[in-house]
Design an enzyme around this catalytic site. Structure first.
Site, PDB file in Angstrom:
ATOM      1  N   ARG A   1      -6.051 -11.300   1.438  1.00  0.00           N
ATOM      2  CA  ARG A   1      -7.249 -10.956   0.661  1.00  0.00           C
ATOM      3  C   ARG A   1      -8.176 -12.148   0.430  1.00  0.00           C
ATOM      4  O   ARG A   1      -9.391 -12.009   0.522  1.00  0.00           O
ATOM      5  CB  ARG A   1      -6.850 -10.369  -0.694  1.00  0.00           C
ATOM      6  CG  ARG A   1      -6.174  -9.005  -0.594  1.00  0.00           C
ATOM      7  CD  ARG A   1      -5.930  -8.470  -1.986  1.00  0.00           C
ATOM      8  NE  ARG A   1      -5.178  -7.238  -2.001  1.00  0.00           N
ATOM      9  CZ  ARG A   1      -3.841  -7.172  -1.984  1.00  0.00           C
ATOM     10  NH1 ARG A   1      -3.124  -8.280  -1.923  1.00  0.00           N
ATOM     11  NH2 ARG A   1      -3.240  -6.004  -2.021  1.00  0.00           N
TER      12      ARG A   1
ATOM     13  N   TYR B   1     -10.354  -0.769  -0.956  1.00  0.00           N
ATOM     14  CA  TYR B   1      -9.357  -0.776   0.123  1.00  0.00           C
ATOM     15  C   TYR B   1      -8.753  -2.186   0.241  1.00  0.00           C
ATOM     16  O   TYR B   1      -7.537  -2.360   0.388  1.00  0.00           O
ATOM     17  CB  TYR B   1     -10.004  -0.350   1.446  1.00  0.00           C
ATOM     18  CG  TYR B   1      -9.107  -0.559   2.647  1.00  0.00           C
ATOM     19  CD1 TYR B   1      -7.935   0.181   2.800  1.00  0.00           C
ATOM     20  CD2 TYR B   1      -9.419  -1.502   3.615  1.00  0.00           C
ATOM     21  CE1 TYR B   1      -7.099  -0.031   3.891  1.00  0.00           C
ATOM     22  CE2 TYR B   1      -8.593  -1.713   4.713  1.00  0.00           C
ATOM     23  CZ  TYR B   1      -7.434  -0.979   4.850  1.00  0.00           C
ATOM     24  OH  TYR B   1      -6.605  -1.202   5.914  1.00  0.00           O
TER      25      TYR B   1
ATOM     26  N   HIS C   1       3.421  -7.112   2.057  1.00  0.00           N
ATOM     27  CA  HIS C   1       2.131  -6.544   2.417  1.00  0.00           C
ATOM     28  C   HIS C   1       1.118  -6.702   1.264  1.00  0.00           C
ATOM     29  O   HIS C   1       0.271  -5.837   1.040  1.00  0.00           O
ATOM     30  CB  HIS C   1       2.307  -5.062   2.773  1.00  0.00           C
ATOM     31  CG  HIS C   1       1.521  -4.637   3.992  1.00  0.00           C
ATOM     32  ND1 HIS C   1       2.022  -4.737   5.257  1.00  0.00           N
ATOM     33  CD2 HIS C   1       0.285  -4.106   4.131  1.00  0.00           C
ATOM     34  CE1 HIS C   1       1.130  -4.277   6.118  1.00  0.00           C
ATOM     35  NE2 HIS C   1       0.055  -3.901   5.458  1.00  0.00           N
TER      36      HIS C   1
ATOM     37  N   ARG D   1      -1.630   4.832  -1.903  1.00  0.00           N
ATOM     38  CA  ARG D   1      -2.680   4.021  -2.530  1.00  0.00           C
ATOM     39  C   ARG D   1      -3.731   4.920  -3.174  1.00  0.00           C
ATOM     40  O   ARG D   1      -4.602   5.458  -2.491  1.00  0.00           O
ATOM     41  CB  ARG D   1      -3.325   3.109  -1.489  1.00  0.00           C
ATOM     42  CG  ARG D   1      -2.282   2.256  -0.782  1.00  0.00           C
ATOM     43  CD  ARG D   1      -2.853   1.213   0.124  1.00  0.00           C
ATOM     44  NE  ARG D   1      -1.782   0.593   0.902  1.00  0.00           N
ATOM     45  CZ  ARG D   1      -1.864   0.287   2.192  1.00  0.00           C
ATOM     46  NH1 ARG D   1      -2.983   0.497   2.854  1.00  0.00           N
ATOM     47  NH2 ARG D   1      -0.837  -0.247   2.803  1.00  0.00           N
TER      48      ARG D   1
HETATM   49  C1  FMN Z   1      -6.853  -4.646   3.333  1.00  0.00           C
HETATM   50  C2  FMN Z   1      -5.573  -5.111   3.915  1.00  0.00           C
HETATM   51  C3  FMN Z   1      -5.209  -4.699   5.193  1.00  0.00           C
HETATM   52  C4  FMN Z   1      -4.022  -5.171   5.774  1.00  0.00           C
HETATM   53  N1  FMN Z   1      -3.722  -4.822   7.063  1.00  0.00           N
HETATM   54  C5  FMN Z   1      -2.640  -5.354   7.665  1.00  0.00           C
HETATM   55  C6  FMN Z   1      -2.381  -5.117   9.044  1.00  0.00           C
HETATM   56  O1  FMN Z   1      -3.132  -4.447   9.736  1.00  0.00           O
HETATM   57  N2  FMN Z   1      -1.268  -5.676   9.565  1.00  0.00           N
HETATM   58  C7  FMN Z   1      -0.410  -6.463   8.839  1.00  0.00           C
HETATM   59  O2  FMN Z   1       0.585  -6.965   9.366  1.00  0.00           O
HETATM   60  N3  FMN Z   1      -0.643  -6.698   7.533  1.00  0.00           N
HETATM   61  C8  FMN Z   1      -1.743  -6.190   6.938  1.00  0.00           C
HETATM   62  N4  FMN Z   1      -2.010  -6.484   5.631  1.00  0.00           N
HETATM   63  C9  FMN Z   1      -1.100  -7.375   4.887  1.00  0.00           C
HETATM   64  C10 FMN Z   1      -1.516  -8.846   5.064  1.00  0.00           C
HETATM   65  O3  FMN Z   1      -1.232  -9.291   6.359  1.00  0.00           O
HETATM   66  C11 FMN Z   1      -0.764  -9.757   4.094  1.00  0.00           C
HETATM   67  O4  FMN Z   1       0.609  -9.494   4.189  1.00  0.00           O
HETATM   68  C12 FMN Z   1      -1.230  -9.583   2.655  1.00  0.00           C
HETATM   69  O5  FMN Z   1      -2.622  -9.445   2.580  1.00  0.00           O
HETATM   70  C13 FMN Z   1      -0.785 -10.788   1.851  1.00  0.00           C
HETATM   71  O6  FMN Z   1      -1.131 -10.655   0.504  1.00  0.00           O
HETATM   72  P1  FMN Z   1      -2.476 -11.261  -0.129  1.00  0.00           P
HETATM   73  O7  FMN Z   1      -3.583 -10.350   0.279  1.00  0.00           O
HETATM   74  O8  FMN Z   1      -2.185 -11.205  -1.577  1.00  0.00           O
HETATM   75  O9  FMN Z   1      -2.661 -12.647   0.414  1.00  0.00           O
HETATM   76  C14 FMN Z   1      -3.178  -6.025   5.037  1.00  0.00           C
HETATM   77  C15 FMN Z   1      -3.552  -6.433   3.759  1.00  0.00           C
HETATM   78  C16 FMN Z   1      -4.739  -6.004   3.202  1.00  0.00           C
HETATM   79  C17 FMN Z   1      -5.129  -6.507   1.839  1.00  0.00           C
END
Ligand code: FMN
Length: 382
Positions: free
Chosen positions: A336, A30, A281, A170
């Protein structure tokens, strides 16, 4: 804050590898996965890696100062912790671990609406310095209440999310039964027994739940009911009217996360928004989309000075933070990388991962002979 780095895990790759062993498979996948064929996930990395810096070894140099001013606050370094939902499922107590570490290190922590700690609890741990990310609820009353709660908790910066008009496709989560509505299948339950540390921590901290949203949920929902509730509650797409209404109510700084197009950026400026987090995201929504470094560079050239331009998606360490800042970003976020740290090292993971990011970023600044963060664009290879 002193930097403490566990020498066994000096990079985000080391943390990711360790987290893969420590976390149940459904939780790791996830966290780790993108969407569809993972094209956008990979593109974030490959496009970022193309950005190069030119050192200026013989220039006059005193020392590198990584402090960065943003929205009236001076942070230690130009990076923060992006909002991540369901953190407590990936590692028990993860939002608290990360929020505390971010506060101690003087970097921003953004709390997701759908993570497993509440607005009030995180505000208490961070003395009101954390930011809050709002998933736009369909119900106006819920929205107003969430904004009031965030303001009462002392939150200065509200982040509203633009890039989830529909849930991403996904495949890993579908295979693992983690799609909405979620199902806890036998495979996942058996998997948990092979991860004793995760299971023990979950027993100690209790089953994770959507703490901020609990006040609005009917009592005693089963998993399927919970999925349906979340689906119905967050079916509200963001649009100009909704942003205008939030702008009216929210007195603090307002940031939109997920904007990548010039048209949307211009609309945000017209609506009085203070900042953009250029984000896809982390490659979890639109597999046919661009990486973020490419549109961010363009938006920074066009709109810098009118609105704060920040970026996330695909950053994995100090060199990436420097690449993004040299390309015109005014601040960066990572999702991440920090969760890998907590998955790998539990309660030490927040402090460790922030320490390694700070150390790596400082090293790049010193290596290229850059004294101030805002000077980084001078070192970009055009
Ligand atoms: C497991 C997971 C859950 C996420 N949940 C949210 C969320 O609840 N709200 C949100 O604005 N972004 C969410 N994101 C996006 C992150 O805020 C962010 O944009 C993203 O992780 C950036 O990329 P990176 O993981 O490569 O750093 C999520 C990302 C991941 C990996």
């Amino acid at each position: 804050m002193e930097l403490t780095i566990n020498p066994k895990y000096p990079s985000v790759t080391d943390l990711r590898n360790r987290a893969m062993v420590k976390m149940p498979k459904f939780a790791f996948e996830y966290l780790d996965g993108g969407c569809n064929e993972d094209i956008n996930l990979d593109k974030n990395r490959t496009d970022l890696q193309k950005v190069e810096l030119m050192p200026q070894y013989l220039s006059k140099f005193d020392k590198s100062d990584t402090r960065t001013e943003l929205f009236g606050h001076t942070y230690d370094s130009p990076f923060g912790i992006a909002p991540v939902g369901l953190q407590g499922l990936m590692w028990p107590n993860a939002p608290e671990i990360l929020a505390k570490a971010a506060f101690a290190h003087n970097i921003p922590f953004i709390l997701s609406t759908v993570t497993t700690s509440s607005i009030e609890r995180i505000a208490e741990l961070t003395e009101g310095t954390s930011w809050f990310q709002l998933y736009h609820p369909a119900d106006e009353k819920v929205k107003r209440d969430l904004l009031d709660r965030a303001a009462n908790a002392g939150t200065d910066v509200l982040v509203i999310l633009a890039d989830v008009p529909t849930f991403g496709y996904r495949p890993r989560d579908i295979r693992n039964g983690l799609a909405m509505p979620p199902t806890m299948n036998l495979k996942n339950i058996l998997e948990v027994f092979t991860k004793p540390d995760w299971a023990l921590q979950t027993l100690i901290h209790g089953q994770p739940s959507f703490k901020t949203m609990e006040a609005y949920m009917p009592k005693g929902l089963n998993l399927k009911g919970l999925g349906e509730f979340m689906d119905a509650t967050f079916s509200g797409r963001l649009n100009e009217d909704r942003i205008a209404s939030i702008r009216d109510q929210w007195k603090g700084k307002l940031v939109i996360k997920g904007v990548v197009s010039e048209e949307d950026a211009q609309k945000a400026i017209n609506l009085g928004v203070d900042g953009l987090i250029v984000s896809n995201h982390g490659g979890r929504q639109l597999d046919a989309g661009q990486s973020t470094i490419v549109p961010m560079t363009h938006l920074a050239e066009k709109f810098k000075g009118q609105i704060k331009i920040m970026v996330d998606s695909g950053l994995r360490g100090g060199p990436d933070i420097a690449r993004a800042m040299a390309s015109g970003a005014e601040f960066t976020f990572m999702g991440r990388s920090f969760m890998y740290g907590v998955g790998a090292l539990g309660k030490e993971g927040g402090n460790h991962t922030i320490s390694l990011m700070k150390r790596e970023f400082q090293q790049v600044m010193e290596q290229v002979c850059c004294e101030k963060v805002e000077d980084l664009p001078r070192f970009l290879v055009k």
